[in-house]
Design an enzyme around this catalytic site. Structure first.
Site, PDB file in Angstrom:
ATOM      1  N   PHE A   1       7.827   2.302  -0.788  1.00  0.00           N
ATOM      2  CA  PHE A   1       8.831   2.513   0.255  1.00  0.00           C
ATOM      3  C   PHE A   1       9.395   3.935   0.291  1.00  0.00           C
ATOM      4  O   PHE A   1      10.115   4.292   1.215  1.00  0.00           O
ATOM      5  CB  PHE A   1      10.003   1.504   0.140  1.00  0.00           C
ATOM      6  CG  PHE A   1       9.613   0.085   0.419  1.00  0.00           C
ATOM      7  CD1 PHE A   1       9.360  -0.339   1.708  1.00  0.00           C
ATOM      8  CD2 PHE A   1       9.496  -0.842  -0.616  1.00  0.00           C
ATOM      9  CE1 PHE A   1       8.983  -1.660   1.974  1.00  0.00           C
ATOM     10  CE2 PHE A   1       9.118  -2.152  -0.362  1.00  0.00           C
ATOM     11  CZ  PHE A   1       8.869  -2.567   0.941  1.00  0.00           C
TER      12      PHE A   1
ATOM     13  N   HIS B   1      10.239  -9.198   5.066  1.00  0.00           N
ATOM     14  CA  HIS B   1       9.931  -7.773   4.877  1.00  0.00           C
ATOM     15  C   HIS B   1      10.880  -6.941   5.746  1.00  0.00           C
ATOM     16  O   HIS B   1      11.252  -7.366   6.846  1.00  0.00           O
ATOM     17  CB  HIS B   1       8.475  -7.513   5.274  1.00  0.00           C
ATOM     18  CG  HIS B   1       7.954  -6.196   4.811  1.00  0.00           C
ATOM     19  ND1 HIS B   1       8.158  -5.032   5.512  1.00  0.00           N
ATOM     20  CD2 HIS B   1       7.241  -5.854   3.714  1.00  0.00           C
ATOM     21  CE1 HIS B   1       7.592  -4.032   4.867  1.00  0.00           C
ATOM     22  NE2 HIS B   1       7.029  -4.500   3.765  1.00  0.00           N
TER      23      HIS B   1
ATOM     24  N   ASP C   1       0.843  -1.197   0.000  1.00  0.00           N
ATOM     25  CA  ASP C   1       0.000   0.000   0.000  1.00  0.00           C
ATOM     26  C   ASP C   1       0.874   1.240   0.000  1.00  0.00           C
ATOM     27  O   ASP C   1       1.983   1.210   0.535  1.00  0.00           O
ATOM     28  CB  ASP C   1      -0.812   0.061   1.305  1.00  0.00           C
ATOM     29  CG  ASP C   1      -2.211  -0.489   1.160  1.00  0.00           C
ATOM     30  OD1 ASP C   1      -2.537  -0.972   0.075  1.00  0.00           O
ATOM     31  OD2 ASP C   1      -2.957  -0.444   2.147  1.00  0.00           O
TER      32      ASP C   1
ATOM     33  N   TYR D   1       1.987   4.791   1.671  1.00  0.00           N
ATOM     34  CA  TYR D   1       1.927   5.304   3.041  1.00  0.00           C
ATOM     35  C   TYR D   1       0.640   6.113   3.196  1.00  0.00           C
ATOM     36  O   TYR D   1       0.215   6.810   2.281  1.00  0.00           O
ATOM     37  CB  TYR D   1       3.128   6.203   3.327  1.00  0.00           C
ATOM     38  CG  TYR D   1       4.464   5.488   3.312  1.00  0.00           C
ATOM     39  CD1 TYR D   1       4.739   4.437   4.175  1.00  0.00           C
ATOM     40  CD2 TYR D   1       5.470   5.889   2.436  1.00  0.00           C
ATOM     41  CE1 TYR D   1       5.970   3.798   4.178  1.00  0.00           C
ATOM     42  CE2 TYR D   1       6.710   5.259   2.424  1.00  0.00           C
ATOM     43  CZ  TYR D   1       6.960   4.215   3.292  1.00  0.00           C
ATOM     44  OH  TYR D   1       8.180   3.585   3.283  1.00  0.00           O
TER      45      TYR D   1
END
Length: 221
Positions: free
Chosen positions: A78, A187, A65, A67
């Site tokens: 990211f 992750h 998704d 932020y």
């Protein structure tokens, strides 16, 4: 349907724009922007594609998704805008680059400099409502981004796919691994990294060695 997206991607994804699910998706997204605070800004929804044309793509990093905090999302997974504090996952990415390649942690968390070198920073879902992680999942974005990944996998050869975490790895099952280098890790979020499987994976040096072996310029991480 006319979609404002980089021309080489438009050519490859045009069939998606004509499908019923995409019309429903755009209708949903428009209503969300009209009635809620949604990230990223509308002009940056397709920023990952705009900054990294299909023909220039060498590396793909998959996120989930955007932020969902004010001023963070810029359409690249990211990545955050200049001047925005680095989220924990991004900081762990930079720490691994520092350990792997000896590069200092940069002041800015804006990853546009990666994108213009041929790194597609693709979230599975391209929009999100403020403060509501996952709020735009299951509306059609995943089908659209699957189509983009499938096009890259089928039409190109010798790409590097970086799949961090179970979500990215599940989404990456459509990649033809015989044609590309697929690197998997936990992750980089603090909880996942704490239990091992992120630090020490050396994905960034491995990526550069692979690109070098194919006669391509390394990524300046």
């Amino acid at each position: 349907m006319t979609v404002q997206i980089e021309e080489s991607w438009k050519a490859h994804l045009q069939p998606e724009f004509e499908k019923p699910y995409f019309a429903d998706l755009i209708q949903f997204v428009r209503k969300e922007y009209e009635t809620n605070t949604v990230y990223p800004p509308g002009r940056l929804i397709f920023n990952a594609f705009d900054k990294c044309p299909f023909d220039a793509c060498k590396v793909v990093i998959l996120g989930q998704d955007p932020y969902h905090g004010p001023g963070q999302a810029n359409g690249l997974c990211f990545s955050v805008n200049d001047g925005v504090p680095k989220p924990p996952s991004l900081l762990n990415i930079f720490k691994e680059i520092q350990d792997d390649l000896g590069k200092p942690i940069p002041k800015s968390g804006n990853l546009e400099r990666w994108a213009v070198q041929g790194v597609l920073l693709l979230n599975a879902t391209l929009t999100v409502r403020q403060g509501a992680a996952g709020s735009h999942q299951g509306k059609g974005w995943e089908q659209f981004t699957d189509a983009a990944i499938r096009q890259l996998s089928e039409e190109k050869e010798g790409l590097v796919f970086l799949l961090w975490g179970k979500y990215a790895q599940d989404k990456g099952k459509i990649i033809e691994e015989s044609k590309h280098l697929v690197l998997k890790a936990k992750h980089p979020s603090p909880m996942a990294a704490k239990w091992g499987g992120w630090f020490g994976t050396k994905h960034f040096s491995q990526t550069n060695k692979y690109l070098q072996s194919r006669g391509l310029p390394e990524i300046e991480w």
